[in-house]
Enzyme design. Sequence first.
Site: not given
Ligand code: GDP
Length: 312
Positions: A111-113, A140, A144, A183
């Site tokens: 993962s990119s994280c 996570y 990874k 996500h």
């Molecule tokens: P990340 O890439 O590990 O941070 O995973 P996410 O895909 O869950 O979140 C990406 C970004 O989208 C973060 O800055 C979240 O705060 C934002 N975000 C905005 N609204 C939402 C939502 O309803 N669900 C999730 N999962 N993220 C959200």
Amino acid sequence: MTEFPLTGKRIWVAGHRGMAGAAIARRLASEQCEVLTATRAELDLLSQAQVAAWMGDSKIDAVFLAAATVGGILANSTRPVDFLYQNLVIETNVIHAAWQTGVKKLLFLGSSCIYPRMAEQPMREEALLTGPLEPTNEWYAIAKIAGIKLCQAYRRQYGCDFISAMPTNLYGPGDRYDAAAGHVVAALIMKIHTAKASDSRTVELWGSGRPKREFLFTEDLADACVFVMKNYSGEQFLNVGTGVDMTILELANSIASVIGWKGTFTFNTSKPDGTPRKVMDVGRLGALGWSATTGFEAGLKQAYDWYLANVL
Ligand code: GDP
């Protein structure tokens, strides 16, 4: 010349029920190979004995290791044991058994994280382990990173052709539509569709809307995985992405346009933003001859169609 042709091979897609694994299994249907899968009821990947026995019986030539406990920012930050323990155990069981049973090639998906929170952008593979991780997904990320190191260790000590690829944030058919665990793309498709269906004029975004993310369509990821399985061998893992990022607000506007909803977004800043920016340098994979082909609007449309057909 193809380094590792798939024709006639027995190939196990571990994690074929997940978004990435399902896409890889679909993509392999157009290769002349035999695709093996096992459901959770048939094979518990957390059980070392079951994994060893199943792989011992199955005469597997190659493995796509796409099985993992995955989730969005909230799930990641609130279920640290699931994300650290389960991922470490799955990787250890499958990679070790792959060595023991003579699997010829294994592709581990990370993962990119894995990259430091403040890694220089776009993130090059060299940024691994150069700084502290993003706290919302460090459990996570540590698992990874251990998976990458396992592949490198089995290669060094036992000469196994185990490679790793690091996909950026994924979206597409088969995504998890679960407000708490999902996500951002799936979450926003759900929220915006619901707003449209109920004539609501506002949708809440978590955080500030300002973090930047890169999004890769699942079918592009699957194509990249098959490409690297066939054409790449080496200790160095490879980034897989588009190299293009956008803010969460821009993402929300794109999804609103695909769904056909007109309204405004509000920001719940009690929810985390996570890492400020995450975009891959995809130069290494590009130099090998692979790049993503699905346009973002086209990919979002397919993701939304899948949601309408399979989730509602
Ligand atoms: P990340 O890439 O590990 O941070 O995973 P996410 O895909 O869950 O979140 C990406 C970004 O989208 C973060 O800055 C979240 O705060 C934002 N975000 C905005 N609204 C939402 C939502 O309803 N669900 C999730 N999962 N993220 C959200």
